[in-house]
Design an enzyme around this catalytic site. Sequence first.
Site, short mmCIF file in Angstrom:
data_model
loop_
_atom_site.label_atom_id
_atom_site.label_comp_id
_atom_site.label_asym_id
_atom_site.label_seq_id
_atom_site.Cartn_x
_atom_site.Cartn_y
_atom_site.Cartn_z
N CYS A 126 0.84 -1.20 0.00
CA CYS A 126 0.00 0.00 0.00
C CYS A 126 0.88 1.25 0.00
CB CYS A 126 -0.91 0.01 1.21
SG CYS A 126 -2.07 1.41 1.21
N ASP A 127 0.56 2.19 -0.89
CA ASP A 127 1.36 3.41 -1.01
C ASP A 127 0.62 4.64 -0.49
OD1 ASP A 127 -0.54 3.71 -2.98
OD2 ASP A 127 0.88 3.93 -4.63
#
Length: 188
Positions: free
Chosen positions: A36-37
Amino acid sequence: MRVNEIFYSVQGEGRYTGTPAVFVRLAGCNLKCSFCDTDHNPFVEMTEEDIVEKVCSFPANHVVITGGEPTLQLTASLVDMLHGKGLFVQIETNGSHPLPQGCHIDWVTCSPKSATVVLDAIDEIKVVYWGQDVSEWERFLVTEHRLQPLDTQDDVRNQEILQMTINYILAHPIWRLSLQTHKMINVR
């Protein structure tokens, strides 16, 4: 509602890439994806009216409700209020929770992160790809199937994954390439 941020930019992924859009990022997620960014945990409390007012302060008629996982908080009344202002409403969801009863979204982008997708109607499947088997997502009757190369923050590895993604798409033409163009052009 717990709102992480509301901002105006261009859609960077999927069908509506390049479209001016107001992003409503709701806080929190039920999954903990290692890749997840997005830091979707910080939030401010906002009423639905506050959200609509902020969205309408921008000139776009396209709204993207995202997260985290937006279905954890989304309400049909918020979507109805946005439609009442003449706005097109898109959601980006992992598909692990249903849309609220009576919630009429104009475009549903599902980016599945687990094998359990409970949505009845999906317009676009967008799978983050790093070489894994994605054939299970081909059975979904959707308008578009998209593969998006995983961004590892390592340029060499990213090039390898991009080439794997292109090779997979060429061998399985049901898929289309989705790039994170917002990262390429350095916008949110």
